[in-house]
Design a protein around this motif. Sequence first.
Motif, short mmCIF file in Angstrom:
data_model
loop_
_atom_site.label_atom_id
_atom_site.label_comp_id
_atom_site.label_asym_id
_atom_site.label_seq_id
_atom_site.Cartn_x
_atom_site.Cartn_y
_atom_site.Cartn_z
N LEU A 93 0.83 -1.20 0.00
CA LEU A 93 0.00 0.00 0.00
C LEU A 93 0.87 1.25 0.00
CD1 LEU A 93 -2.90 1.10 0.17
CD2 LEU A 93 -2.69 1.02 2.65
N GLU A 94 1.92 1.27 0.82
CA GLU A 94 2.83 2.42 0.86
C GLU A 94 3.52 2.62 -0.47
OE1 GLU A 94 3.35 4.85 3.15
OE2 GLU A 94 1.61 3.95 4.11
N MET A 95 3.96 1.52 -1.08
CA MET A 95 4.64 1.62 -2.38
C MET A 95 3.70 2.18 -3.44
SD MET A 95 7.72 0.90 -1.93
CE MET A 95 8.31 0.74 -3.60
N SER A 96 2.45 1.78 -3.40
CA SER A 96 1.51 2.28 -4.41
C SER A 96 1.23 3.77 -4.18
CB SER A 96 0.21 1.49 -4.39
OG SER A 96 -0.53 1.76 -3.23
N LYS A 97 1.23 4.22 -2.92
CA LYS A 97 1.04 5.64 -2.64
C LYS A 97 2.23 6.45 -3.14
CE LYS A 97 -1.92 5.32 1.42
NZ LYS A 97 -2.01 5.52 2.87
N ILE A 98 3.44 5.90 -2.97
CA ILE A 98 4.65 6.59 -3.40
C ILE A 98 4.70 6.68 -4.92
CG2 ILE A 98 7.16 6.42 -3.51
CD1 ILE A 98 7.01 5.20 -0.66
N ASP A 103 1.69 3.88 -11.83
CA ASP A 103 1.01 2.60 -11.99
C ASP A 103 -0.50 2.78 -12.04
OD1 ASP A 103 3.41 1.21 -11.95
OD2 ASP A 103 3.43 1.11 -9.77
N ARG A 104 -0.96 3.84 -12.65
CA ARG A 104 -2.39 4.11 -12.73
C ARG A 104 -3.07 2.98 -13.50
NH1 ARG A 104 -5.40 8.55 -12.12
NH2 ARG A 104 -3.59 9.88 -11.90
N ALA A 105 -4.08 2.41 -12.90
CA ALA A 105 -4.80 1.32 -13.54
C ALA A 105 -5.65 1.87 -14.69
CB ALA A 105 -5.69 0.61 -12.53
#
Length: 143
Positions: A93-98, A103-105
């Motif tokens: 979750l943190e990596m996706s926030k950063i 990595d927009r779906a």
Amino acid sequence: MSGEARIDKWLWAARIFKTRTIAAAACKKGQVSMGGVQLKASRMIKAGDVVSVRKPPVTYSFRVLQPIEKRVGARLLHEVMENVTPPEQYELLEMSKISGFVDRAKGTGRPTKKDRRSLDGFQSEVPEFFGDFDFDFEDDEMP
């Protein structure tokens, strides 16, 4: 208090989903599972069951302490469920926030103004490879 509850009602009562309709839709989409098996909204759960809920990019895991069907206040959640989500999921979750917009779906909409500015800033950092060279073609003789 009965010993079993419907999974969609429990997910709503335990405040995992905002409405029971959203909880039932998540079950229908296959986002709710127990022991690797996808659950239908009508599936009965009991105390001790571990329910996994996939909310991309994270899969949360909850141990059922009380199978309730009436919504409770946030202060009473520790009596209803135990969060047993592995720490690796929170790192995801943190990596996706950063990473943000990188990595927009597909289908999540247009980039925000902030995303566009970040993209513009990234594109303006591209070095100019041929700007420093001075080509002199007049001295060369053609054969």
